[in-house]
Structures are given as C-alpha cells and as structure tokens.
Write a protein that holds these residues in place. Structure first.
Motif, PDB file in Angstrom:
ATOM      1  N   VAL A 246     104.178  79.310  79.264  1.00  0.00           N
ATOM      2  CA  VAL A 246     102.847  79.964  80.738  1.00  0.00           C
ATOM      3  C   VAL A 246     102.436  78.525  80.872  1.00  0.00           C
ATOM      4  CG1 VAL A 246     100.985  80.400  80.914  1.00  0.00           C
ATOM      5  CG2 VAL A 246     101.994  81.598  79.041  1.00  0.00           C
ATOM      6  N   ARG A 247     102.987  78.535  81.989  1.00  0.00           N
ATOM      7  CA  ARG A 247     102.047  77.437  82.811  1.00  0.00           C
ATOM      8  C   ARG A 247     101.975  77.441  84.246  1.00  0.00           C
ATOM      9  NH1 ARG A 247     104.313  73.204  80.074  1.00  0.00           N
ATOM     10  NH2 ARG A 247     106.152  74.100  77.919  1.00  0.00           N
ATOM     11  N   ALA A 248     102.844  77.308  85.092  1.00  0.00           N
ATOM     12  CA  ALA A 248     101.762  78.385  86.864  1.00  0.00           C
ATOM     13  C   ALA A 248     102.744  78.922  86.793  1.00  0.00           C
ATOM     14  CB  ALA A 248     102.242  76.848  88.004  1.00  0.00           C
ATOM     15  N   ILE A 249     102.330  80.376  87.285  1.00  0.00           N
ATOM     16  CA  ILE A 249     101.856  81.036  88.073  1.00  0.00           C
ATOM     17  C   ILE A 249     101.473  81.694  89.912  1.00  0.00           C
ATOM     18  CG2 ILE A 249     101.729  84.009  87.454  1.00  0.00           C
ATOM     19  CD1 ILE A 249     101.268  83.192  84.513  1.00  0.00           C
ATOM     20  N   ASP A 250     103.037  81.376  90.301  1.00  0.00           N
ATOM     21  CA  ASP A 250     102.929  81.300  91.747  1.00  0.00           C
ATOM     22  C   ASP A 250     101.992  80.808  91.894  1.00  0.00           C
ATOM     23  OD1 ASP A 250     104.865  84.458  91.804  1.00  0.00           O
ATOM     24  OD2 ASP A 250     101.952  85.237  91.301  1.00  0.00           O
ATOM     25  N   GLY A 251     102.753  79.390  91.783  1.00  0.00           N
ATOM     26  CA  GLY A 251     102.020  78.149  92.386  1.00  0.00           C
ATOM     27  C   GLY A 251     100.623  77.452  91.697  1.00  0.00           C
ATOM     28  N   TYR A 252      99.742  78.682  90.555  1.00  0.00           N
ATOM     29  CA  TYR A 252      98.469  78.265  90.527  1.00  0.00           C
ATOM     30  C   TYR A 252      98.707  77.549  88.596  1.00  0.00           C
ATOM     31  CZ  TYR A 252      93.367  79.465  88.849  1.00  0.00           C
ATOM     32  OH  TYR A 252      92.430  79.277  88.714  1.00  0.00           O
ATOM     33  N   ASP A 253      97.459  76.432  88.403  1.00  0.00           N
ATOM     34  CA  ASP A 253      98.121  75.929  87.362  1.00  0.00           C
ATOM     35  C   ASP A 253      97.554  77.338  86.427  1.00  0.00           C
ATOM     36  OD1 ASP A 253      98.721  74.914  85.468  1.00  0.00           O
ATOM     37  OD2 ASP A 253      98.263  72.641  86.230  1.00  0.00           O
ATOM     38  N   VAL A 254      97.721  77.869  85.936  1.00  0.00           N
ATOM     39  CA  VAL A 254      97.176  79.148  84.349  1.00  0.00           C
ATOM     40  C   VAL A 254      97.011  77.725  83.220  1.00  0.00           C
ATOM     41  CG1 VAL A 254      97.455  81.171  83.242  1.00  0.00           C
ATOM     42  CG2 VAL A 254      97.721  81.579  85.392  1.00  0.00           C
ATOM     43  N   ARG A 255      98.332  77.161  82.839  1.00  0.00           N
ATOM     44  CA  ARG A 255      97.860  76.708  81.765  1.00  0.00           C
ATOM     45  C   ARG A 255      96.701  75.558  81.487  1.00  0.00           C
ATOM     46  NH1 ARG A 255     101.752  73.870  77.531  1.00  0.00           N
ATOM     47  NH2 ARG A 255     102.273  75.540  77.980  1.00  0.00           N
ATOM     48  N   GLN A 256      96.373  75.191  83.053  1.00  0.00           N
ATOM     49  CA  GLN A 256      95.010  74.043  82.859  1.00  0.00           C
ATOM     50  C   GLN A 256      93.966  74.218  82.973  1.00  0.00           C
ATOM     51  OE1 GLN A 256      95.460  71.249  86.539  1.00  0.00           O
ATOM     52  NE2 GLN A 256      93.278  71.166  86.339  1.00  0.00           N
ATOM     53  N   GLN A 257      93.971  75.737  83.780  1.00  0.00           N
ATOM     54  CA  GLN A 257      92.847  76.837  82.942  1.00  0.00           C
ATOM     55  C   GLN A 257      92.215  77.644  81.817  1.00  0.00           C
ATOM     56  OE1 GLN A 257      90.778  76.665  85.616  1.00  0.00           O
ATOM     57  NE2 GLN A 257      91.570  75.027  86.622  1.00  0.00           N
ATOM     58  N   VAL A 258      93.530  77.569  81.392  1.00  0.00           N
ATOM     59  CA  VAL A 258      93.117  78.339  80.206  1.00  0.00           C
ATOM     60  C   VAL A 258      92.417  76.987  79.192  1.00  0.00           C
ATOM     61  CG1 VAL A 258      94.562  79.527  77.645  1.00  0.00           C
ATOM     62  CG2 VAL A 258      94.988  79.710  80.326  1.00  0.00           C
ATOM     63  N   LEU A 259      93.062  76.079  79.137  1.00  0.00           N
ATOM     64  CA  LEU A 259      92.866  74.802  78.342  1.00  0.00           C
ATOM     65  C   LEU A 259      91.260  74.418  78.531  1.00  0.00           C
ATOM     66  CD1 LEU A 259      96.098  73.048  77.668  1.00  0.00           C
ATOM     67  CD2 LEU A 259      95.215  74.213  75.873  1.00  0.00           C
ATOM     68  N   GLY A 260      91.646  73.953  80.301  1.00  0.00           N
ATOM     69  CA  GLY A 260      89.430  74.076  81.010  1.00  0.00           C
ATOM     70  C   GLY A 260      89.062  74.636  79.909  1.00  0.00           C
TER      71      GLY A 260
END
Length: 455
Positions: free
Chosen positions: A318-332
């Motif tokens: 799981v990384r970016a989905i539809d251009g949105y950085d999901v990974r960064q948000q989950v780790l944040g």
C-alpha cells in the motif's frame, strides 16, 4: 429494472437465438436473493453455455465495444458485464497463476458451478424465464447465513479463498461452516502476492463491522501467517483503568469498527487511510509495554509503532492510491494518534504553530477521526472524548485541517531583492517560514521585511 440487467437480457436472448444459454452467476445472484431485486451490485457476470468462443465474441460485438479480459479462456467485457464461457481449471503449480484454464461451452451447469468457492456464490439465474439453478443448495445456506465450500477437493487450490471467507463473513455477516473453517486453517497462504491479499483486505475494511472478519482471520490463523505485527497484539495487556475492554487486539478491533462509522463522507483514498490508521495505531505497544510503578505502560508506543506499521504496509504494498499518499497518512496517524488527547490537557499552552507544524506530518482531520475512534474504542460512554472535537475545531479555525499553510515568501521574491541562486536562498526561506508558522509573518510585506536582515 436496471440498465445492466436490460443489457444482460438482450445478450441472453441473442445467445438463446444462437442455440445457447446465458446465465447470470456469482455475487449478483447472491445479493439479489439476499437483499431483494434492486439491491444487486452495479456489474454482473454472464456465463454462456452452448456457444463456442469465436462465435460468442462475434455475437457480443453487435452490442458494442468488446474488451477481451482473458481471451485465452474467453472472458469478454461489455460495459459493466463480464461474459465468459464455463471454465475448466486444472492445477499445474502453486499460486494463483498455477492453473491451466480453458473455456468449455459443453460443460453442464452443475460442472460449471462446482469450480466456485462457496455455495452461496454457486447459484445461477436465467434472466429470460427467471429460473434459478442451485446444484449445491446455496439458497438454503443464504437462509442459514452460512458460508460453506462447494467442493473440498478444489477449494484449497486457490489460497485466496481463505481470505475471501474472511471478508465475505464480515460483509455478509455470515458464519463460516466448521469444515470450511478447518480447511481454511490448513491453507499455507505463502503463495499469495501482495496485490491479491490487499484486494481482499480492502473489501474487509469496508464491511459494516470489519471486526467480524479480523476476529475470524485470527481464529483461522491467517493473522499469524500474514500479519505478525497484528498477531503480537493478542495477549498484550493494557492498564485496566484506561482499557477495561481487554488486551490490545480486543481494543484494536473496537477501534476499527469505530473508524468504519466515521468515513462515509470521505473520498476512497482517505477512507482507506483512516481504516488502516485504525488497524496500525497501536502496533508499537507489544514492543513497549511494561509494568512500571504498579501500572501497565506503553511508553512512546506511537513512534515505535511506525516500523511495524511500515512492515505491514509493505506486505500489502500500500502506497499511493489515486494519487493520494495513503502510506504517509497511515504512518503519520500511527506516530501522532495521541496528540489530540495530550494537547487538549494543556490546551492553553499549545500554540497555533504546533498545529501548523503537525499538519506537515499528517492530515489533521483524518488524525482526529482515528483518535476519536481510539477513544471510543473502549467501553462506550465511559470516557470523555471531546478532546478530538476541540482538536479538529482548532485545526479548522487555522485552515490547516488538511494541509500546512503554503509559504508566503518564495524564491523569486528573494531573487528580486538581488540574491543569487544557491543554498542560502533555501536557508532564508526556511527561516522566514518558521516565523510564518508561529504567526509572526502573516503577509508578503512582513515576509520581505523579515528576510532583508538575513540577506
């Protein structure tokens, strides 16, 4: 009547005129029986008997553009309809690619249904006379709200079916039949690529009560095989005063269900970020939990949760989905999920700059939603969770609930003052931006005035 069903009927009539028969199969039929006409999925699968593959494609082309999804075994897509021949699968190796698949229009309806996973998915429906075919008693299992394999000999050929059992049990709120559960426990799962695992986990996250599936995954040993970071939560004790509900696994399941109630107004990537944030938020507790001064503590578990959360996201790819950085948000979210509560306790001391700086690390609204779910994911009504409402209101008042403020002073402004391009430009921009974070710079004139002594 839906447009997709109208088109399916038109195709079925053309197939009938060509000497064959087209049946709607799979989840569309299951949901029609379970929830009633009008509540089916927006797309459907047609299985065509009695028409060879080359003739089938020619027939379908009269209805519009035909896209070959799996032409080697005749699967064609027309809009929201997938049209295929009945398929024969023979296992030739491990993994989801270890099958030899051929289309066979001469198969019987029962033979074709036997290759499906669960009896409730092995029911077919002829849209012309409205006749159902149910060779494995799937309608009775729908009534019993039971997931049961069609054929124990072929069920485990595709390891993914253990994960499908988990997400379907949650989405349908069905019980998994005991023999099927026993078979799922025996499946190794080590041949599954990350994209197939994530496909089923994503469906699970959007169940009305995802904890049903997560609890089943733990019972079937899927969690232990695929997600050791989650398995470690089971048996990890918590301070009873703050977590009367039980260990970290029990708490996490409750947080996941709470989070599911807080995402319907979000775009799908943000929904996934909140749900995965709920899954990962306490992954740091097993490594940090200790008995200190008569209490169970998990010091710095937020930051220590980032490495196991990263490992879990890596496994799911799981990384970016539809251009949105999901990974960064989950780790944040994982690293910062206690901030709303801790800041509320000293709210008179928390400056606006703290919110602006935190907005660089995580979407503050998503963080507030997970933090609220974390607070409510205990005994309902026993804890005051207004801290998260205060946190979100403050972030919105500053306009940083989704992103930090854009810098007022830009490189071109410094070049206009006569500076030469170079590292010093970046240093001055950073210094002035820090003043902006603290509210000491609020417009371009103030930014320029702050920069001039640094030139």
């Amino acid at each position: 009547m839906s447009a997709v069903l109208d088109q399916a009927r038109e195709i079925a009539a053309a197939v009938r005129d060509a000497g064959g028969r087209a049946l709607i199969v799979g989840g569309w039929v299951r949901d029609r029986l379970l929830y009633g006409p009008g509540h089916e999925p927006p797309d459907l699968d047609l299985e065509v008997f009695g028409v060879p593959g080359d003739r089938l494609r020619t027939l379908l082309e009269s209805f519009g553009r035909v896209e070959a999804v799996g032409e080697s075994f005749q699967v064609y897509k027309i809009g929201a309809i997938d049209v295929s021949l009945p398929r024969r699968d023979s296992k030739a190796g491990r993994g989801h690619r270890g099958f030899v698949v051929t289309g066979d229009p001469t198969m019987s309806i029962e033979e074709a249904a036997r290759r499906r996973d669960f009896t409730v998915n092995a029911i077919s429906w002829d849209p012309l006379p409205g006749e159902y075919f149910d060779p494995f008693d799937g309608r009775r299992d729908l009534e019993r709200r039971l997931l049961r394999f069609v054929d124990p000999q072929t069920f485990a050929d595709d390891s993914l079916r253990a994960l499908r059992a988990v997400q379907l049990a949650a989405r349908l709120e069905f019980t998994l039949e005991q023999a099927t559960a026993n078979l799922c426990r025996q499946i190794a799962l080590d041949d599954l690529p990350s994209e197939r695992i994530w496909g089923e986990i994503e469906k699970l996250l959007f169940a009305r009560q995802p904890s049903i599936g997560f609890a089943l995954a733990m019972d079937l040993q899927i969690v232990a095989k695929l997600f050791p970071e989650l398995a470690a939560l089971s048996g990890c004790l918590q301070e009873p005063e703050w977590h009367p509900e039980g260990d970290v696994w029990v708490h996490t399941l409750q947080v996941i269900d709470q989070a599911r109630t807080r995402i319907d107004d979000l775009r799908r990537p943000q929904q996934i970020a909140v749900m995965l944030g709920a899954v990962c938020h306490d992954l740091g507790k097993p490594a940090t939990t200790a008995f200190i001064d008569g209490r169970i503590r998990s010091m710095d578990h937020e930051e220590q949760g980032v490495p196991p959360a990263t490992a879990l996201l890596d496994r799911l790819n799981v990384r970016a989905i539809d251009g949105y950085d999901v990974r960064q948000q989950v780790l944040g979210i994982t690293a910062q999920h206690l901030k709303p509560g801790s800041w509320f306790k000293v709210r008179d001391e928390v400056g606006d700059g703290a919110f602006r700086r935190l907005a660089h690390k995580v979407d503050l609204e998503l963080l507030a939603r997970v933090a609220k779910s974390d607070c409510e994911g205990r005994k309902p009504g026993q804890f005051d969770c207004t801290a998260m409402d205060w946190f979100l209101e403050r972030a919105r008042a500053l306009g940083v609930e989704h992103r930090p403020p854009a810098p007022i002073l830009l490189g071109r402004h410094l070049l206009a003052l006569g500076m030469k391009p170079g590292p010093r430009v970046g240093e001055i921009l950073k210094t002035v931006y820090e003043l902006q974070m603290d509210g000491q710079v609020t417009n371009l004139a103030e930014a320029m005035a702050a920069a001039k002594p640094l030139l």
